[in-house]
Each structure stands twice: as structure tokens, then as C-alpha cells.
Design an enzyme around this catalytic site. Structure first.
Site, PDB file in Angstrom:
ATOM      1  N   SER A  10       0.873  -1.176   0.000  1.00 57.45           N
ATOM      2  CA  SER A  10       0.000   0.000   0.000  1.00 57.45           C
ATOM      3  C   SER A  10       0.908   1.223   0.000  1.00 57.45           C
ATOM      4  CB  SER A  10      -0.944  -0.001   1.209  1.00 57.45           C
ATOM      5  OG  SER A  10      -0.221  -0.178   2.414  1.00 57.45           O
ATOM      6  N   GLU A  12       1.258   5.626   0.734  1.00 58.09           N
ATOM      7  CA  GLU A  12       0.699   6.813   1.375  1.00 58.09           C
ATOM      8  C   GLU A  12       1.109   8.087   0.636  1.00 58.09           C
ATOM      9  OE1 GLU A  12       0.583   7.142   5.723  1.00 58.09           O
ATOM     10  OE2 GLU A  12       1.788   8.960   5.484  1.00 58.09           O
ATOM     11  N   TYR A  44      -3.705  13.680   6.814  1.00 57.69           N
ATOM     12  CA  TYR A  44      -4.615  14.726   7.285  1.00 57.69           C
ATOM     13  C   TYR A  44      -3.786  15.665   8.135  1.00 57.69           C
ATOM     14  CZ  TYR A  44      -9.259  16.116   9.239  1.00 57.69           C
ATOM     15  OH  TYR A  44     -10.422  16.758   9.589  1.00 57.69           O
ATOM     16  N   ARG A 102      -4.797   9.723  16.571  1.00 54.54           N
ATOM     17  CA  ARG A 102      -5.008  10.856  17.467  1.00 54.54           C
ATOM     18  C   ARG A 102      -4.738  12.141  16.707  1.00 54.54           C
ATOM     19  NH1 ARG A 102      -0.827  12.836  21.899  1.00 54.54           N
ATOM     20  NH2 ARG A 102       0.019  13.639  19.935  1.00 54.54           N
ATOM     21  N   GLY A 103      -3.641  12.155  15.964  1.00 51.59           N
ATOM     22  CA  GLY A 103      -3.289  13.342  15.186  1.00 51.59           C
ATOM     23  C   GLY A 103      -2.361  14.265  15.953  1.00 51.59           C
ATOM     24  N   ASP A 104      -1.726  15.158  15.206  1.00 48.59           N
ATOM     25  CA  ASP A 104      -0.810  16.131  15.805  1.00 48.59           C
ATOM     26  C   ASP A 104      -1.559  17.410  16.131  1.00 48.59           C
ATOM     27  OD1 ASP A 104       1.429  14.473  15.425  1.00 48.59           O
ATOM     28  OD2 ASP A 104       1.506  15.070  13.314  1.00 48.59           O
ATOM     29  N   ALA A 119      -6.639   8.030  20.190  1.00 47.91           N
ATOM     30  CA  ALA A 119      -7.033   7.254  19.010  1.00 47.91           C
ATOM     31  C   ALA A 119      -8.018   6.140  19.357  1.00 47.91           C
ATOM     32  CB  ALA A 119      -5.794   6.664  18.335  1.00 47.91           C
ATOM     33  N   GLN A 172       4.877   3.291  12.330  1.00 43.72           N
ATOM     34  CA  GLN A 172       5.795   4.368  12.004  1.00 43.72           C
ATOM     35  C   GLN A 172       6.980   3.722  11.290  1.00 43.72           C
ATOM     36  OE1 GLN A 172       6.899   7.182  11.082  1.00 43.72           O
ATOM     37  NE2 GLN A 172       6.396   8.323  12.951  1.00 43.72           N
ATOM     38  N   PHE A 212      13.168  14.925  10.002  1.00 45.70           N
ATOM     39  CA  PHE A 212      11.861  14.301  10.177  1.00 45.70           C
ATOM     40  C   PHE A 212      11.946  13.155  11.186  1.00 45.70           C
ATOM     41  CE2 PHE A 212       8.152  11.903   8.216  1.00 45.70           C
ATOM     42  CZ  PHE A 212       7.207  12.790   8.688  1.00 45.70           C
ATOM     43  N   HIS A 262       3.837  -1.060   3.697  1.00 57.45           N
ATOM     44  CA  HIS A 262       3.153   0.220   3.483  1.00 57.45           C
ATOM     45  C   HIS A 262       4.222   1.288   3.243  1.00 57.45           C
ATOM     46  CE1 HIS A 262      -0.074   3.220   3.905  1.00 57.45           C
ATOM     47  NE2 HIS A 262       0.746   3.921   4.656  1.00 57.45           N
TER      48      HIS A 262
END
Length: 279
Positions: A10, A12, A44, A102-104, A119, A172, A212, A262
Site C-alpha cells: 500500500s 501513502e 490529514y 489521534r493526530g498532531d 485514538a 511508524q 523528520f 506500506h
């Protein structure tokens, strides 16, 4: 060329800010579609900052490139009503998979502004609102989430997420296959059999990768750092070395039972393709 008849994969993407960037993304997606991936995913932005661009990219990849596409959905910056509207929009568009995070937090925002904080709460919310309509992916951190108290606490958080109703997990990225095997082993010993898919980051630019990785808690082994530093601005050597290192790691992961791969494409096709050709 290798296709996913041999290796399930997959890919991203991230939504872009410019039309030119978006055209590049779609062109890369068409190339990667030839690998017959299980799905694409689209990120997102912090606090939902790319919401419209994420939705538009998801629908275009799903309907025009014709690869099932999973939007990332995060809860820290969105109200439950916002989330409900997004879920309804995706369900009506025929989307069947979601990556629940959960997101940043947006920079400068000290704490979550949404009604859901973690999450596992988002997974529960999606299940309560939509039943079994969506395949739900969650994140896993083989080297522990950078904000986790410790590895054991992070492991408990992961198991809680999965038991809230997740179908599968994507990790991750990492550069050490042993950390993946250790994490999977610990999860299995806890009685959780959910598939855990390794996230793969091709190496193409040392400076940005280093920055990063420091931010997201992904360890770059010293021997890889030192070799990449020695190449300076020689992008061809960085890319060739990176492809070799990541290809060997992917071979180990697949041989050790990883269910699929992924790829974090950074909206480029060739770095992922070079690794798949090696495999």
C-alpha cells in the site's frame, strides 16, 4: 516488474498546497497503481488543517485512479459533529477504509481542542457511528511513540486501540527490522493477533530524513547516518545506498512474517518502485 501479486503493498500520499504539486501526486499515483496495491492512504494535516484537500485527494484517487483509498482521520482538532460529517461523506462516496489517528496538535495549541483525546476513543466513535462499514487501520510505534512515558505504556496504548475495534495497524517507519519483530512479538504475547504492517520510508534525502526522523522518534542507526553523511550532496549515491539498505530490510521483514509493506511515498513513485524491483 514486481507487482503485488507477489508482495501485498500500500502507498501513502499527502495532500499538496499547489496545483502543480497535486498534478505530480496524481501522476505518481497512476504509476504506483500498476503495482496493484491493496490501497492508497492520504494524510490529514495537524488539527484538520488540510481537510478539504485530503477529501478531494481521497475521492480523486479512489474514483479516477481507481485504487481503494483510505483517508487519515484524526480527532484532536475536530468536534464529534465534524467527525460525523466526514464519516458520512466518506461512506456515501463508497470509501471503505480509514486510518484512525489521534493526530498532531497544530503548533501553538497546548492541548487537544476536539471532544475525543485519544485514538482508541476515535476508533470507538467510528464503530459506534458506522458499525462495520469501515476497515479501520491504527498506528503502531515499534520504537515507542515519542510522547509515550515508556515502551510498556505505549504497548498498552496500542493494545487498547486495537481492542477498541481496529482491524489492522501500520507502523511508524523504522530502519531496524529487529524493533519491528520485537514489537510484534510483545503484541502477540499479549494475545493480540491483529495484522501489523511495517511502514517503509525510502531514503532519498539525508537532511530532510534526519530532521523528520528526529521529530517523530524514528532511530536512524549510526552506521546508516555516517554513510549518508559521507555522500554530502551526492543524491545519486544517497538514493542507491538507501534503496539497497531498505530493500534488504524489507526482505527480512517479509521473510519474518510481515503481512505486507506500506510505503511512505512523499508523493514520489520511483523510490518505492526501486525497492519493489529489488524485491
Amino acid at each position: 516488474m514486481t507487482t503485488n501479486k507477489d508482495i501485498p503493498v500500500s502507498f501513502e500520499f499527502f495532500p499538496t498546497k499547489t496545483e502543480a504539486g497535486h498534478e505530480k501526486l496524481i501522476a505518481a499515483a497512476h504509476v504506483l497503481a500498476e503495482q496493484q496495491p491493496e490501497f492508497f492512504s492520504v494524510t490529514y494535516g495537524a488539527g484538520g488543517s488540510t481537510r478539504d484537500r485530503t477529501i478531494n485527494t481521497v475521492l480523486q484517487l479512489d474514483q479516477q485512479v481507481k485504487i481503494p483509498t483510505a483517508p487519515h482521520l484524526s480527532c484532536v482538532g475536530d468536534s464529534n459533529e465534524d467527525l460525523r460529517q466526514l464519516l458520512n461523506e466518506y461512506r456515501e462516496a463508497g470509501i471503505r477504509r480509514i486510518v484512525a489517528l489521534r493526530g498532531d496538535l497544530p503548533s501553538g495549541m497546548g492541548r487537544a481542542s476536539g471532544e475525543l483525546r485519544y485514538a482508541n476513543e476515535l476508533v470507538e466513535f467510528i464503530r459506534a457511528e458506522t458499525g462495520d462499514h469501515f476497515i479501520i487501520e491504527v498506528a503502531a510505534y515499534p520504537e515507542a511513540h515519542p510522547q509515550a512515558r515508556n515502551f510498556e505504556a505505549d504497548l498498552e496504548n496500542f493494545i487498547r486501540k486495537v481492542q477498541s475495534g481496529a482491524d489492522s495497524a501500520i507502523t511508524q517507519y523504522f530502519f531496524n527490522a529487529d524493533c519491528y519483530f520485537h514489537f510484534v512479538d510483545r503484541v502477540r504475547k499479549a494475545g493480540v493477533e491483529t495484522p501489523i504492517v511495517p511502514g517503509i520510508m525510502p531514503i532519498t534525502n539525508y537532511t530532510s530524513l534526519s530532521r523528520f526522523s528526529d521529530a517523530c522518534g524514528a532511530e536512524i542507526p549510526r552506521w546508516i547516518r555516517k554513510q549518508l553523511e559521507s555522500y554530502g550532496d551526492d543524491t545519486a549515491s544517497i538514493s542507491a545506498f538507501g534503496t539497497e539498505v531498505i530493500s534488504r530490510m524489507c526482505e527480512r521483514l517479509l521473510a519474518g512474517g510481515a503481512p505486507s509493506l506500506h510505503f511512505y511515498t512523499l508523493n514520489q513513485a520511483q523510490p518505492s518502485l526501486a525497492i519493489l524491483r529489488n524485491l
